[in-house]
Design a protein around this motif. Structure first.
Motif, PDB file in Angstrom:
ATOM      1  N   GLY A 134     -18.067  -0.184  -2.733  1.00 41.96           N
ATOM      2  CA  GLY A 134     -17.034  -0.454  -1.734  1.00 41.96           C
ATOM      3  C   GLY A 134     -17.582  -1.069  -0.462  1.00 41.96           C
ATOM      4  N   THR A 135     -18.783  -1.638  -0.522  1.00 45.35           N
ATOM      5  CA  THR A 135     -19.420  -2.226   0.651  1.00 45.35           C
ATOM      6  C   THR A 135     -19.514  -3.741   0.498  1.00 45.35           C
ATOM      7  OG1 THR A 135     -20.735  -0.229   1.046  1.00 45.35           O
ATOM      8  CG2 THR A 135     -21.510  -2.273   2.059  1.00 45.35           C
ATOM      9  N   VAL A 136     -19.156  -4.436   1.558  1.00 46.59           N
ATOM     10  CA  VAL A 136     -19.243  -5.893   1.602  1.00 46.59           C
ATOM     11  C   VAL A 136     -20.111  -6.286   2.784  1.00 46.59           C
ATOM     12  CG1 VAL A 136     -17.976  -8.066   1.813  1.00 46.59           C
ATOM     13  CG2 VAL A 136     -16.956  -6.142   0.578  1.00 46.59           C
TER      14      VAL A 136
ATOM     15  N   VAL B 186       0.854  -1.190   0.000  1.00 43.08           N
ATOM     16  CA  VAL B 186       0.000   0.000   0.000  1.00 43.08           C
ATOM     17  C   VAL B 186       0.891   1.241   0.000  1.00 43.08           C
ATOM     18  CG1 VAL B 186      -1.906  -1.140   1.188  1.00 43.08           C
ATOM     19  CG2 VAL B 186      -0.142   0.022   2.534  1.00 43.08           C
ATOM     20  N   THR B 187       0.386   2.312  -0.598  1.00 44.18           N
ATOM     21  CA  THR B 187       1.116   3.583  -0.589  1.00 44.18           C
ATOM     22  C   THR B 187       0.720   4.433   0.607  1.00 44.18           C
ATOM     23  OG1 THR B 187      -0.575   4.499  -2.069  1.00 44.18           O
ATOM     24  CG2 THR B 187       1.424   3.618  -3.079  1.00 44.18           C
ATOM     25  N   THR B 188      -0.543   4.385   0.973  1.00 44.15           N
ATOM     26  CA  THR B 188      -1.025   5.018   2.195  1.00 44.15           C
ATOM     27  C   THR B 188      -1.867   4.004   2.948  1.00 44.15           C
ATOM     28  OG1 THR B 188      -2.981   5.909   1.074  1.00 44.15           O
ATOM     29  CG2 THR B 188      -1.046   7.344   1.236  1.00 44.15           C
ATOM     30  N   GLY B 189      -1.931   4.147   4.254  1.00 46.40           N
ATOM     31  CA  GLY B 189      -2.657   3.182   5.062  1.00 46.40           C
ATOM     32  C   GLY B 189      -4.109   3.041   4.638  1.00 46.40           C
ATOM     33  N   ARG B 190      -4.577   1.815   4.589  1.00 45.18           N
ATOM     34  CA  ARG B 190      -5.969   1.522   4.229  1.00 45.18           C
ATOM     35  C   ARG B 190      -6.801   1.462   5.506  1.00 45.18           C
ATOM     36  NH1 ARG B 190      -6.656   3.058  -0.472  1.00 45.18           N
ATOM     37  NH2 ARG B 190      -5.128   4.454   0.454  1.00 45.18           N
ATOM     38  N   GLN B 191      -7.950   2.121   5.497  1.00 41.45           N
ATOM     39  CA  GLN B 191      -8.862   2.098   6.637  1.00 41.45           C
ATOM     40  C   GLN B 191     -10.149   1.380   6.234  1.00 41.45           C
ATOM     41  OE1 GLN B 191      -9.419   5.996   8.319  1.00 41.45           O
ATOM     42  NE2 GLN B 191      -7.244   6.257   8.793  1.00 41.45           N
ATOM     43  N   ILE B 192     -10.530   0.389   7.024  1.00 38.46           N
ATOM     44  CA  ILE B 192     -11.704  -0.430   6.762  1.00 38.46           C
ATOM     45  C   ILE B 192     -12.643  -0.300   7.949  1.00 38.46           C
ATOM     46  CG2 ILE B 192     -12.534  -2.790   6.420  1.00 38.46           C
ATOM     47  CD1 ILE B 192      -9.686  -3.335   5.193  1.00 38.46           C
ATOM     48  N   ALA B 193     -13.853   0.156   7.706  1.00 33.69           N
ATOM     49  CA  ALA B 193     -14.834   0.366   8.771  1.00 33.69           C
ATOM     50  C   ALA B 193     -15.826  -0.791   8.786  1.00 33.69           C
ATOM     51  CB  ALA B 193     -15.579   1.684   8.562  1.00 33.69           C
ATOM     52  N   VAL B 194     -16.045  -1.346   9.981  1.00 29.05           N
ATOM     53  CA  VAL B 194     -17.002  -2.439  10.166  1.00 29.05           C
ATOM     54  C   VAL B 194     -18.133  -1.927  11.050  1.00 29.05           C
ATOM     55  CG1 VAL B 194     -17.349  -4.810  10.939  1.00 29.05           C
ATOM     56  CG2 VAL B 194     -15.110  -4.103  10.038  1.00 29.05           C
TER      57      VAL B 194
ATOM     58  N   GLY C  24     -26.109  -4.702  -5.343  1.00 39.45           N
ATOM     59  CA  GLY C  24     -24.812  -4.275  -5.860  1.00 39.45           C
ATOM     60  C   GLY C  24     -23.682  -4.454  -4.877  1.00 39.45           C
ATOM     61  N   ALA C  25     -23.990  -4.803  -3.620  1.00 43.10           N
ATOM     62  CA  ALA C  25     -22.950  -5.051  -2.620  1.00 43.10           C
ATOM     63  C   ALA C  25     -22.403  -6.467  -2.772  1.00 43.10           C
ATOM     64  CB  ALA C  25     -23.503  -4.856  -1.217  1.00 43.10           C
TER      65      ALA C  25
ATOM     66  N   SER D 281     -17.532   7.368   6.053  1.00 44.69           N
ATOM     67  CA  SER D 281     -17.160   8.329   5.018  1.00 44.69           C
ATOM     68  C   SER D 281     -15.654   8.392   4.812  1.00 44.69           C
ATOM     69  CB  SER D 281     -17.705   9.713   5.369  1.00 44.69           C
ATOM     70  OG  SER D 281     -17.073  10.220   6.530  1.00 44.69           O
ATOM     71  N   ALA D 282     -14.872   8.122   5.850  1.00 42.58           N
ATOM     72  CA  ALA D 282     -13.416   8.225   5.751  1.00 42.58           C
ATOM     73  C   ALA D 282     -12.754   6.937   5.281  1.00 42.58           C
ATOM     74  CB  ALA D 282     -12.829   8.633   7.109  1.00 42.58           C
ATOM     75  N   ALA D 283     -13.449   5.806   5.407  1.00 44.66           N
ATOM     76  CA  ALA D 283     -12.845   4.518   5.091  1.00 44.66           C
ATOM     77  C   ALA D 283     -12.768   4.284   3.592  1.00 44.66           C
ATOM     78  CB  ALA D 283     -13.647   3.399   5.755  1.00 44.66           C
ATOM     79  N   GLN D 284     -11.773   3.495   3.193  1.00 44.90           N
ATOM     80  CA  GLN D 284     -11.658   3.103   1.786  1.00 44.90           C
ATOM     81  C   GLN D 284     -12.547   1.905   1.445  1.00 44.90           C
ATOM     82  OE1 GLN D 284      -8.599   3.784   3.539  1.00 44.90           O
ATOM     83  NE2 GLN D 284      -8.652   5.833   2.654  1.00 44.90           N
ATOM     84  N   ALA D 285     -12.979   1.167   2.465  1.00 45.44           N
ATOM     85  CA  ALA D 285     -13.908   0.050   2.265  1.00 45.44           C
ATOM     86  C   ALA D 285     -14.762  -0.091   3.510  1.00 45.44           C
ATOM     87  CB  ALA D 285     -13.156  -1.250   1.969  1.00 45.44           C
ATOM     88  N   ARG D 286     -15.976  -0.605   3.298  1.00 39.50           N
ATOM     89  CA  ARG D 286     -16.932  -0.731   4.400  1.00 39.50           C
ATOM     90  C   ARG D 286     -17.454  -2.163   4.464  1.00 39.50           C
ATOM     91  NH1 ARG D 286     -16.720   3.928   2.191  1.00 39.50           N
ATOM     92  NH2 ARG D 286     -17.422   3.027   0.227  1.00 39.50           N
ATOM     93  N   VAL D 287     -17.600  -2.662   5.695  1.00 36.34           N
ATOM     94  CA  VAL D 287     -18.164  -3.988   5.906  1.00 36.34           C
ATOM     95  C   VAL D 287     -19.411  -3.836   6.761  1.00 36.34           C
ATOM     96  CG1 VAL D 287     -17.790  -6.313   6.806  1.00 36.34           C
ATOM     97  CG2 VAL D 287     -15.885  -5.058   5.778  1.00 36.34           C
ATOM     98  N   LEU D 288     -20.505  -4.372   6.279  1.00 35.86           N
ATOM     99  CA  LEU D 288     -21.775  -4.333   7.001  1.00 35.86           C
ATOM    100  C   LEU D 288     -22.037  -5.736   7.544  1.00 35.86           C
ATOM    101  CD1 LEU D 288     -24.139  -2.442   7.718  1.00 35.86           C
ATOM    102  CD2 LEU D 288     -25.252  -3.194   5.609  1.00 35.86           C
ATOM    103  N   ALA D 289     -21.915  -5.883   8.865  1.00 33.33           N
ATOM    104  CA  ALA D 289     -22.136  -7.190   9.487  1.00 33.33           C
ATOM    105  C   ALA D 289     -23.630  -7.432   9.646  1.00 33.33           C
ATOM    106  CB  ALA D 289     -21.443  -7.255  10.839  1.00 33.33           C
ATOM    107  N   ALA D 290     -24.059  -8.658   9.315  1.00 34.30           N
ATOM    108  CA  ALA D 290     -25.474  -9.002   9.401  1.00 34.30           C
ATOM    109  C   ALA D 290     -25.612 -10.432   9.899  1.00 34.30           C
ATOM    110  CB  ALA D 290     -26.152  -8.860   8.040  1.00 34.30           C
ATOM    111  N   PRO D 291     -26.507 -10.672  10.842  1.00 34.65           N
ATOM    112  CA  PRO D 291     -26.751 -12.050  11.271  1.00 34.65           C
ATOM    113  C   PRO D 291     -27.634 -12.771  10.274  1.00 34.65           C
ATOM    114  CG  PRO D 291     -28.186 -10.556  12.473  1.00 34.65           C
ATOM    115  CD  PRO D 291     -27.332  -9.698  11.592  1.00 34.65           C
ATOM    116  N   ALA D 292     -27.443 -14.069  10.133  1.00 33.11           N
ATOM    117  CA  ALA D 292     -28.223 -14.855   9.185  1.00 33.11           C
ATOM    118  C   ALA D 292     -29.566 -15.226   9.806  1.00 33.11           C
ATOM    119  CB  ALA D 292     -27.452 -16.103   8.773  1.00 33.11           C
TER     120      ALA D 292
END
Length: 367
Positions: A294-296, A120-128, A321-322, A258-269
């Motif tokens: 950018g959402t998983v 990476v060139t700059t630190g990656r931030q991932i929000a969960v 689309g996620a 808004s600041a993260a490069q990727a977002r994770v949305l946790a969901a129970p099954a």
């Protein structure tokens, strides 16, 4: 938590659109490029006394170190269990040999490792985050953090931005806590080295570090200014930062998204979990395209016999689309104690690696 009249969706839309559109505040500016990967020296508790750097506020006094679990609560915990029973593991091993799937698994894992080890060139931030509590976001954060730390050579940071008695330190197996995110906001300075910074963090295995949100006390608060100050200051020291956010629509969670490069949305099954997550994803589709792209979704199976069709639920969520990844049921994860990757069942380990790889790959597309 904002009241029902507060337009939190509008606020997040404003944040995600950035300064190029009317009314946007934008994400915090990128800090200088990340330093080359380096192995920090050991940082053990107690942490060094806070230093006062020129031009920065006087740091707070050194707080007391508090155990994550007191002796009484430690006595409640049972011995950790493996993710699946011995008989199930034996049957799975025989099937892999008979079907010849072992070679395919090795090839797939090799490709996954190549993605996870990209520089990476700059630190990656991932929000969960999640739309409600109990969705498994802290478990997902722990799985992502341990996976990145295992595969990467540069330091990995896990941040607890959920101070309301968050359980990330417990999940990561921390013994004691001293400094918190709010404390570091008054300490971090540009002159500090990686070794200086890690003196205020909790050291974890595999070159990973933890910044707690609180010391387990009710009432600890994190505001957006504090969060932004710490995240901007720390980005250049760590290749990947995984943030365990508050549930939506909390203000800090919106800023983190808004600041993260990727977002994770946790969901129970579960039926209600999938339904509420689908509604959130539908709303995200109305935002700029990069948001949903950018959402998983991490769909966690928490019981051996879920009450919904997992494949059908994943397909339904994917229509927004996620990206959707299913984390299969694992007895070790379901127990809720400290995460020990060697006890995870093979399907859970492989699913966590695939999830981490896709999230990291998406984060590389955003600068």
């Amino acid at each position: 938590m904002p009241n029902a009249d507060h337009n939190w969706q509008g606020d997040l839309l404003r944040d995600l659109r950035g300064p190029g559109e009317a009314g946007g505040t934008g994400a915090p500016a990128d800090p200088p490029p990340a330093v080359p990967p380096a192995r920090p020296g050991p940082a053990k508790q107690p942490a060094p006394a806070a230093q006062s750097w020129p031009g920065t506020p006087t740091p707070p006094p050194t707080p007391d170190s508090l155990p994550v679990l007191d002796k009484a609560m430690s006595a409640v915990a049972r011995r950790p269990v493996r993710g699946e029973a011995v008989a199930v593991r034996a049957v799975r091993a025989v099937r892999r040999i008979v079907s010849g799937s072992a070679a395919r698994e090795v090839a797939a894992l090799t490709r996954t490792a190549e993605v996870l080890q990209q520089p990476v060139t700059t630190g990656r931030q991932i929000a969960v985050t999640s739309i409600r509590g109990g969705a498994g976001k802290t478990t997902v954060t722990a799985l992502l953090g341990t996976t990145y730390a295992h595969y990467r050579q540069d330091p990995v940071l896990l941040v607890e931005a959920d101070p309301a008695l968050g359980s990330l330190p417990l999940r990561m197996g921390a013994d004691a806590l001293r400094w918190t995110l709010a404390d570091l906001a008054d300490i971090a300075a540009p002159q500090m080295s990686l070794l200086d910074v890690t003196g205020y963090l909790v050291q974890l295995p595999d070159n990973a570090w933890l910044l707690p949100g609180s010391q387990g006390r009710i009432g600890a608060m994190i505001d957006t200014v504090t969060y932004e100050r710490v995240m901007v200051a720390l980005r250049r020291y760590f290749g990947v930062t995984v943030v365990d956010c508050e549930t939506l629509p909390a203000e800090v969670a919106r800023v983190a998204l808004s600041a993260a490069q990727a977002r994770v949305l946790a969901a129970p099954a579960t039926l209600d979990g999938v339904t509420s997550t689908y509604a959130v994803l539908q709303w995200l589709r109305a935002l700029p395209p990069h948001v949903i792209e950018g959402t998983v979704v991490a769909l966690s199976v928490t019981t051996p016999r879920p009450g919904i069709g997992i494949d059908a639920a994943a397909e339904r969520l994917a229509t927004t689309g996620a990206r959707v990844h299913v984390l299969p049921y694992d007895r070790h994860l379901a127990a809720g104690g400290p995460l020990r990757t060697e006890l995870l069942a093979r399907p859970a380990r492989l699913a966590a690696a695939r999830l981490a790889a896709e999230v990291f790959e998406l984060s590389q597309k955003r600068r």
